[in-house]
Design a protein around this motif. Sequence first.
Motif, PDB file in Angstrom:
ATOM      1  N   ASP A 182       0.814  -1.223   0.000  1.00 21.75           N
ATOM      2  CA  ASP A 182       0.000   0.000   0.000  1.00 21.75           C
ATOM      3  C   ASP A 182       0.847   1.273   0.000  1.00 21.75           C
ATOM      4  OD1 ASP A 182      -2.419  -1.221  -0.153  1.00 21.75           O
ATOM      5  OD2 ASP A 182      -2.831  -1.162   2.000  1.00 21.75           O
ATOM      6  N   LEU A 183       2.054   1.184   0.542  1.00 26.46           N
ATOM      7  CA  LEU A 183       2.920   2.363   0.580  1.00 26.46           C
ATOM      8  C   LEU A 183       3.175   2.893  -0.833  1.00 26.46           C
ATOM      9  CD1 LEU A 183       4.726   4.245   2.319  1.00 26.46           C
ATOM     10  CD2 LEU A 183       6.579   2.612   1.990  1.00 26.46           C
ATOM     11  N   ARG A 216       1.129   2.083  -3.506  1.00 33.31           N
ATOM     12  CA  ARG A 216      -0.139   2.332  -4.201  1.00 33.31           C
ATOM     13  C   ARG A 216      -0.500   3.803  -4.131  1.00 33.31           C
ATOM     14  NH1 ARG A 216      -2.198  -2.986  -2.498  1.00 33.31           N
ATOM     15  NH2 ARG A 216      -1.781  -4.281  -4.327  1.00 33.31           N
ATOM     16  N   ALA A 217      -0.034   4.502  -3.069  1.00 39.15           N
ATOM     17  CA  ALA A 217      -0.473   5.873  -2.850  1.00 39.15           C
ATOM     18  C   ALA A 217       0.029   6.833  -3.924  1.00 39.15           C
ATOM     19  CB  ALA A 217      -0.040   6.339  -1.466  1.00 39.15           C
ATOM     20  N   ILE A 231       0.280  11.224   2.644  1.00 41.37           N
ATOM     21  CA  ILE A 231      -0.227   9.846   2.541  1.00 41.37           C
ATOM     22  C   ILE A 231      -0.284   9.184   3.912  1.00 41.37           C
ATOM     23  CG2 ILE A 231       0.552   9.574   0.142  1.00 41.37           C
ATOM     24  CD1 ILE A 231       2.842   7.821   1.106  1.00 41.37           C
ATOM     25  N   LEU A 285      -6.090   1.905 -10.354  1.00 41.84           N
ATOM     26  CA  LEU A 285      -5.667   1.461  -9.031  1.00 41.84           C
ATOM     27  C   LEU A 285      -6.714   1.849  -8.006  1.00 41.84           C
ATOM     28  CD1 LEU A 285      -1.970   2.450  -8.536  1.00 41.84           C
ATOM     29  CD2 LEU A 285      -2.984   0.202  -8.263  1.00 41.84           C
ATOM     30  N   LYS A 286      -6.954   0.962  -7.069  1.00 39.88           N
ATOM     31  CA  LYS A 286      -7.797   1.349  -5.953  1.00 39.88           C
ATOM     32  C   LYS A 286      -6.882   2.022  -4.930  1.00 39.88           C
ATOM     33  CE  LYS A 286      -9.862  -1.933  -3.672  1.00 39.88           C
ATOM     34  NZ  LYS A 286      -9.765  -1.740  -2.230  1.00 39.88           N
ATOM     35  N   SER A 287      -7.184   3.237  -4.563  1.00 41.79           N
ATOM     36  CA  SER A 287      -6.362   3.937  -3.588  1.00 41.79           C
ATOM     37  C   SER A 287      -6.762   3.471  -2.192  1.00 41.79           C
ATOM     38  CB  SER A 287      -6.593   5.438  -3.731  1.00 41.79           C
ATOM     39  OG  SER A 287      -5.778   6.130  -2.838  1.00 41.79           O
ATOM     40  N   PRO A 288      -5.790   3.053  -1.357  1.00 42.79           N
ATOM     41  CA  PRO A 288      -6.163   2.560  -0.032  1.00 42.79           C
ATOM     42  C   PRO A 288      -6.665   3.715   0.834  1.00 42.79           C
ATOM     43  CG  PRO A 288      -3.785   2.762  -0.196  1.00 42.79           C
ATOM     44  CD  PRO A 288      -4.336   3.126  -1.541  1.00 42.79           C
ATOM     45  N   MET A 306      -6.534   6.230   3.520  1.00 41.71           N
ATOM     46  CA  MET A 306      -5.272   6.773   4.003  1.00 41.71           C
ATOM     47  C   MET A 306      -4.925   6.321   5.411  1.00 41.71           C
ATOM     48  SD  MET A 306      -4.616  10.463   2.446  1.00 41.71           S
ATOM     49  CE  MET A 306      -4.406  10.651   0.673  1.00 41.71           C
ATOM     50  N   LEU A 341      -2.377   3.439   6.047  1.00 39.33           N
ATOM     51  CA  LEU A 341      -0.938   3.519   5.814  1.00 39.33           C
ATOM     52  C   LEU A 341      -0.207   3.776   7.119  1.00 39.33           C
ATOM     53  CD1 LEU A 341       0.165   5.456   2.628  1.00 39.33           C
ATOM     54  CD2 LEU A 341       0.433   3.053   3.178  1.00 39.33           C
TER      55      LEU A 341
END
Lengths: 441, 441
Positions: free
Chosen positions: A57-58, A60-61, A308, B2-5, B7, B10
């Motif tokens: 996920d780091l 993906r941001a 993020i 992309l699916k953004s997680p 926040m 993180l």
Amino acid sequence: MLKSPAMSQLSVRPYKGTRDFYPEDMRLQRYIFEVWRRVSERFGYEEYNAPLLEMTDLYRAKTGEEIVNEQIYNFTDRGGRDVTIRPEMTPSLARLVAAKQQELRTPLRWYSIPNLWRYERAQHGRLREHWQLNIDLFGTSDVSAEAEVIRIAHAVMQEFGATEHMFTIKLNHRELMSYIFGDYLQLNVDAAHRLSKLLDRKNKMNQDAFKNQIAAILGEKTDQFMALLEVERLRDLPEQLFQSQAAQQLRELARVLHNTGVTNIHFDLTIQRGFDYYTGTVFEVFDTNPDNPRSIFGGGRYDDLLSIFQAKQMPAVGFGMGDVGTMNFLRTHELIPSLSSTTQVYVASLDPAYAEEAEHVANQLRDGDINVAVDTTDQKIGAKIKTADKKNIPRVVIVGAEEAKAGKYTMRELSSGEELTEDIAGLRIILTNDATRRLNI
Amino acid sequence: MLKSPAMSQLSVRPYKGTRDFYPEDMRLQRYIFEVWRRVSERFGYEEYNAPLLEMTDLYRAKTGEEIVNEQIYNFTDRGGRDVTIRPEMTPSLARLVAAKQQELRTPLRWYSIPNLWRYERAQHGRLREHWQLNIDLFGTSDVSAEAEVIRIAHAVMQEFGATEHMFTIKLNHRELMSYIFGDYLQLNVDAAHRLSKLLDRKNKMNQDAFKNQIAAILGEKTDQFMALLEVERLRDLPEQLFQSQAAQQLRELARVLHNTGVTNIHFDLTIQRGFDYYTGTVFEVFDTNPDNPRSIFGGGRYDDLLSIFQAKQMPAVGFGMGDVGTMNFLRTHELIPSLSSTTQVYVASLDPAYAEEAEHVANQLRDGDINVAVDTTDQKIGAKIKTADKKNIPRVVIVGAEEAKAGKYTMRELSSGEELTEDIAGLRIILTNDATRRLNI
């Protein structure tokens, strides 16, 4: 039980797209790392590091879709976590800064030399594992940050022996691009995004195809835009663009850089940089060799990456310089120095009867901080000298009956064939002086 | 897309079981690496490296079932290959040697400081990523190889400031164990294997449980075997064992080590070492602190590892010394030196009007090979001095109106508060002398 693989399946080759570093390869990599470290520390940067694996996920941001979807090495660990072998260092760095934002005092000057992984397809001739100097300055929002970071890039090139005519530093600004895409060309968000990605690929594609794709996005504004791409000096921009805040920042940056002796800088609207997190100045260093005018490395300002982690904004400027591009540049310009072994002398017994005496001589030299390898095998002395030579060890000391009796030893310089005979104290002095000379102290 | 997680998912923490290295942590790791490099090179070892990822089959051959089945980080890459993040370096090293066996001249002395990964469960308090000095000597089959490698282990400990009473080196021999399991105890292969694995876990388990499990394998021979485990000197072994070839090799090794000043060695039949590839001498270095008598590191002889590539046999001896065990040892014995920043001086402008002057002073010092960070922010001078102090930078030079005019600058030593006023040339001399003193040159 484990199934044992058929032995013939075990290859001695490294994993596809990676390199083994034998001592002679490692010498060159160590030289590159030493120059990187020396210049980084000269400017007050301190080394840090982070784990090789991060949660996926780091990235993906803000790392960019193409990299995350097609190029990262990610997998599920034994505990069910989606993890990634770092494809770049900046997200890890941002994580470290965000974690201690309250106690870290700015300006923060940090550097690191991580290995990074991307799944490159073999036909591109690119490597999957490379090392990269990362230089980052946190906490300064004015152009003195860009100026310092670009000066370091310039100083690294000079420390490698490059002169200003061998490379050029091209500057652009993300906000200037936004201004051109929006106010100047009146593009919608989607068209602006496609145009930006197209610019990023410009140097990798056929120039007619490039222009055709530009035309497909811009229509009648194509020629107006193509003319902008030719501009190399800010003052040659249309007045409306020249007066924009971003262009004026670049102008001030150029002034400061010129004052500190960095004069090989050019403005270039085609400079994009792949990562999504850049927010201001971006720059890229190019080889000027006409046969090989490729990009060596680059960087830029990213003031918003800490968001993020929902952390407070913190201005930042940095660059990443890879070992592969550096080696290519050094080779092209014949800047690789001759690198000998870290072993200063090879102590060889004339025959096995003098093995213990040879060990004793070696240990006495080591006590004087000399780097010594010893050869007490039953090979002939000629073979031992050849071994030292193949390992790039510059000198051999031979230990036999006479030497053991007299306490004096003959040392041969392999490059010249010169010989001298000294006792241990004499050898130590000669070898210490030589090491000091090589360190330039 | 992309699916953004979300926040908030993180995390700023490092991946489970790993460490971030902020500059103050990195200083200690750099110190450890410097000692490792210095001693390795003193003995004529040259640095090499290999890719982080290897084909998983490389470890299936000889690394050991428990590690491969439960502890390695393996996954399938985008091209369908089963790859592993290296859990140890020796198989990669064997691959490099096998690939160039014809051209490499022995004795080969190589070292490396790779990061290694194992999936350790958190409750064990162990780390998943660690760094390890690997020292290996190829091409020597007599005990001079073991003697050299163990002397290096001893020299590394001494270079860290350890004296012989702080650690002990325990020796055993795989062939002696085979002899005891076979000729002496008459065990079948399965019982011998179980006994060996049990010995390897001895120090990690309850001693009553250990003895019960021994009894389950050995029955009436239990007491006879338990007595062997108490033996600390070879001559105290039963005559039949003492006369074995393996015991006599250990005796010769002990003699050679004593002659070169390594006297803290003991024989210990419980030393097993986890890897399947050892073939002869094995050794392990222990902390002697009674509160914390743990193993720090170890190694041994592995003459047959190249056979996994169907390459010619090549004798080899080596060890691997981890950074975590080393740090624990240094902490236990209070051997960690005080480590300051690589930045020698912090040049601070008294107020923003002197920013360019401060940059100029910094650059002039850098031209004299001094490591300088500059602070031209609008913070108060007291805050700037505090910043330098928190970063462990030992000195501050203040640049204001008077200094700019006179060309003389006041430098404050933060630890003592001492101040002196010098021009640039004077500052350079003081700072250069200090750097030379710290390097012990």
